[in-house]
Each structure stands twice: as C-alpha cells, then as structure tokens.
Design a protein around this motif. Structure first.
Motif, mmCIF file in Angstrom:
data_model
loop_
_atom_site.group_PDB
_atom_site.id
_atom_site.type_symbol
_atom_site.label_atom_id
_atom_site.label_comp_id
_atom_site.label_asym_id
_atom_site.label_seq_id
_atom_site.Cartn_x
_atom_site.Cartn_y
_atom_site.Cartn_z
ATOM 1 N N LEU A 1 82.725 26.955 70.253
ATOM 2 C CA LEU A 1 83.103 28.411 69.796
ATOM 3 C C LEU A 1 84.314 28.667 70.395
ATOM 4 O O LEU A 1 84.521 28.438 71.628
ATOM 5 C CB LEU A 1 81.990 29.112 70.305
ATOM 6 N N ALA A 2 85.352 29.183 69.537
ATOM 7 C CA ALA A 2 86.552 29.283 70.200
ATOM 8 C C ALA A 2 86.541 30.655 71.087
ATOM 9 O O ALA A 2 85.807 31.521 70.740
ATOM 10 C CB ALA A 2 87.526 29.716 69.072
ATOM 11 N N PRO A 3 87.278 30.580 71.978
ATOM 12 C CA PRO A 3 87.255 31.668 73.067
ATOM 13 C C PRO A 3 88.006 32.992 72.349
ATOM 14 O O PRO A 3 88.690 32.919 71.240
ATOM 15 C CB PRO A 3 88.017 31.222 74.259
ATOM 16 N N ALA A 4 87.899 34.076 73.049
ATOM 17 C CA ALA A 4 88.476 35.361 72.269
ATOM 18 C C ALA A 4 89.901 35.282 72.773
ATOM 19 O O ALA A 4 90.460 34.523 73.344
ATOM 20 C CB ALA A 4 87.815 36.571 73.280
ATOM 21 N N GLU A 5 90.603 35.884 71.811
ATOM 22 C CA GLU A 5 92.174 35.892 71.877
ATOM 23 C C GLU A 5 92.447 36.410 73.244
ATOM 24 O O GLU A 5 92.216 37.115 73.857
ATOM 25 C CB GLU A 5 92.737 36.691 70.716
ATOM 26 N N ASN A 6 93.764 35.678 73.688
ATOM 27 C CA ASN A 6 94.120 36.103 74.933
ATOM 28 C C ASN A 6 93.102 36.180 76.283
ATOM 29 O O ASN A 6 93.268 36.946 77.049
ATOM 30 C CB ASN A 6 94.840 37.372 75.042
ATOM 31 N N SER A 7 92.067 35.455 76.097
ATOM 32 C CA SER A 7 90.996 35.427 77.121
ATOM 33 C C SER A 7 91.017 34.386 78.198
ATOM 34 O O SER A 7 90.455 34.509 79.288
ATOM 35 C CB SER A 7 89.605 35.258 76.440
ATOM 36 N N ILE A 8 91.981 33.387 78.066
ATOM 37 C CA ILE A 8 91.954 32.564 78.929
ATOM 38 C C ILE A 8 93.090 32.360 79.830
ATOM 39 O O ILE A 8 94.312 32.265 79.334
ATOM 40 C CB ILE A 8 91.662 30.887 78.560
ATOM 41 N N ASN A 9 93.365 32.714 81.096
ATOM 42 C CA ASN A 9 94.358 32.721 81.891
ATOM 43 C C ASN A 9 94.712 31.413 82.347
ATOM 44 O O ASN A 9 93.923 30.817 83.195
ATOM 45 C CB ASN A 9 94.156 33.796 83.069
ATOM 46 N N ILE A 10 95.665 30.762 81.707
ATOM 47 C CA ILE A 10 96.071 29.289 82.286
ATOM 48 C C ILE A 10 96.595 29.019 83.677
ATOM 49 O O ILE A 10 96.439 28.079 84.016
ATOM 50 C CB ILE A 10 97.159 28.754 81.229
ATOM 51 N N ASN A 11 96.568 30.242 84.292
ATOM 52 C CA ASN A 11 97.206 30.033 85.772
ATOM 53 C C ASN A 11 95.870 30.006 86.739
ATOM 54 O O ASN A 11 96.059 29.912 87.979
ATOM 55 C CB ASN A 11 98.079 31.323 86.260
ATOM 56 N N PHE B 1 99.503 22.882 70.999
ATOM 57 C CA PHE B 1 99.973 24.133 71.594
ATOM 58 C C PHE B 1 99.931 25.361 70.572
ATOM 59 O O PHE B 1 99.441 26.420 71.014
ATOM 60 C CB PHE B 1 101.443 24.047 71.969
ATOM 61 N N ASN B 2 100.143 25.139 69.388
ATOM 62 C CA ASN B 2 100.156 26.256 68.114
ATOM 63 C C ASN B 2 98.665 26.463 68.127
ATOM 64 O O ASN B 2 98.439 27.633 67.755
ATOM 65 C CB ASN B 2 100.713 25.854 66.947
ATOM 66 N N ASN B 3 97.644 25.435 68.084
ATOM 67 C CA ASN B 3 96.176 25.830 67.964
ATOM 68 C C ASN B 3 95.814 26.683 69.177
ATOM 69 O O ASN B 3 94.553 27.398 68.971
ATOM 70 C CB ASN B 3 95.362 24.572 67.860
ATOM 71 N N ILE B 4 96.187 26.675 70.197
ATOM 72 C CA ILE B 4 95.533 27.300 71.428
ATOM 73 C C ILE B 4 96.203 28.598 71.835
ATOM 74 O O ILE B 4 95.605 29.407 72.634
ATOM 75 C CB ILE B 4 95.510 26.260 72.763
ATOM 76 N N LYS B 5 97.351 28.567 71.582
ATOM 77 C CA LYS B 5 98.286 29.913 72.040
ATOM 78 C C LYS B 5 97.744 31.316 71.821
ATOM 79 O O LYS B 5 97.972 31.868 73.013
ATOM 80 C CB LYS B 5 99.668 29.715 71.603
ATOM 81 N N LYS B 6 97.000 31.290 70.975
ATOM 82 C CA LYS B 6 96.505 32.760 70.804
ATOM 83 C C LYS B 6 95.246 32.970 71.648
ATOM 84 O O LYS B 6 94.963 34.125 71.857
ATOM 85 C CB LYS B 6 95.961 33.087 69.223
ATOM 86 N N TYR B 7 94.761 31.883 72.153
ATOM 87 C CA TYR B 7 93.658 32.221 73.119
ATOM 88 C C TYR B 7 94.120 32.220 74.510
ATOM 89 O O TYR B 7 93.113 32.457 75.460
ATOM 90 C CB TYR B 7 92.777 31.080 72.952
ATOM 91 N N GLU C 1 86.518 26.230 81.665
ATOM 92 C CA GLU C 1 87.234 27.419 80.627
ATOM 93 C C GLU C 1 88.208 26.668 79.471
ATOM 94 O O GLU C 1 88.371 26.999 78.472
ATOM 95 C CB GLU C 1 88.086 28.421 81.422
ATOM 96 N N LEU C 2 89.216 25.728 80.365
ATOM 97 C CA LEU C 2 90.269 25.076 79.399
ATOM 98 C C LEU C 2 89.407 24.260 78.293
ATOM 99 O O LEU C 2 90.249 24.122 77.270
ATOM 100 C CB LEU C 2 91.092 24.336 80.248
ATOM 101 N N THR C 3 88.491 23.513 78.608
ATOM 102 C CA THR C 3 88.016 22.775 77.578
ATOM 103 C C THR C 3 87.218 23.596 76.457
ATOM 104 O O THR C 3 86.874 22.929 75.447
ATOM 105 C CB THR C 3 86.848 21.832 78.174
ATOM 106 N N LYS C 4 87.288 24.954 76.687
ATOM 107 C CA LYS C 4 86.797 25.797 75.375
ATOM 108 C C LYS C 4 87.711 25.891 74.293
ATOM 109 O O LYS C 4 87.658 26.065 73.139
ATOM 110 C CB LYS C 4 86.262 27.214 75.817
ATOM 111 N N LEU C 5 89.405 25.359 75.085
ATOM 112 C CA LEU C 5 90.128 25.630 73.959
ATOM 113 C C LEU C 5 90.156 24.418 72.943
ATOM 114 O O LEU C 5 89.753 23.514 73.119
ATOM 115 C CB LEU C 5 91.412 25.645 74.655
#
Length: 98
Positions: free
Chosen positions: A30-40, A88-94, A46-50
C-alpha cells in the motif's frame, strides 16, 4: 448453557476466509500518503513502503543521510546508489524533508 466447547469450528474454513481478507494482499504494497515520509528521519520500515524501495536501498538512503548530515533537497536522493530518475519520480510525491 451453551459453552465455547459446544461450538464446532471449522479451522480450515477460517484460514481460507482469513486469506481472502486484506491481509492476503501483502504482495501489493500500500503506497504511503503523499508527503508522509520524511527522508531525514524515516527508518527502514517506513522507507520500504515507498514503491520500488527494498531493504538494501532503504539502508543506502540511511547511510547517505548519516554521511551527509541529512537531505536538504529531495533530488539529492538521486545520489543514492540504486535510485535513478524513474524510481525517484515514482517516490517523490510520498517523501518530504522537514
């Protein structure tokens, strides 16, 4: 009185019913919500949900973050081995940076 012992349960049927439920769909992430994963701050879990990010790439993102002191721009992810333009284009919105 009717106790639990009197109730006959077909365990095989219960397993089949369980497999039809949402839990049976673990192959599709299941894709995460948009802008929901803070890569910092995100951990491997969490990252493997991308989409397209497995455990190894998640570890590389965390290693890169530790070495550089954190991401300041989303496109810095492109410097992480295993992340190209299409991924990158596939994950950037998350993802987000806070």
């Amino acid at each position: 009185s009717t106790g639990l012992r009197d109730k006959k349960v077909d365990y095989k049927q219960e397993v089949l019913d369980f497999n039809k439920s949402e839990f049976g769909r673990s192959e599709k992430k299941l894709a995460p919500a948009e802008n929901s994963i803070n890569i910092n701050t995100a951990e491997i879990k969490e990252l493997t949900k991308l989409p397209g990010i497995g455990k190894k790439t998640a570890e590389k993102i965390i290693d890169f973050r530790k070495k550089t002191g954190g991401f300041t721009k989303l496109n810095e992810l492109l410097q992480v081995q295993g992340i190209g333009n299409s991924k990158f284009n596939n994950i950037k919105k998350y993802i987000t940076i806070k």
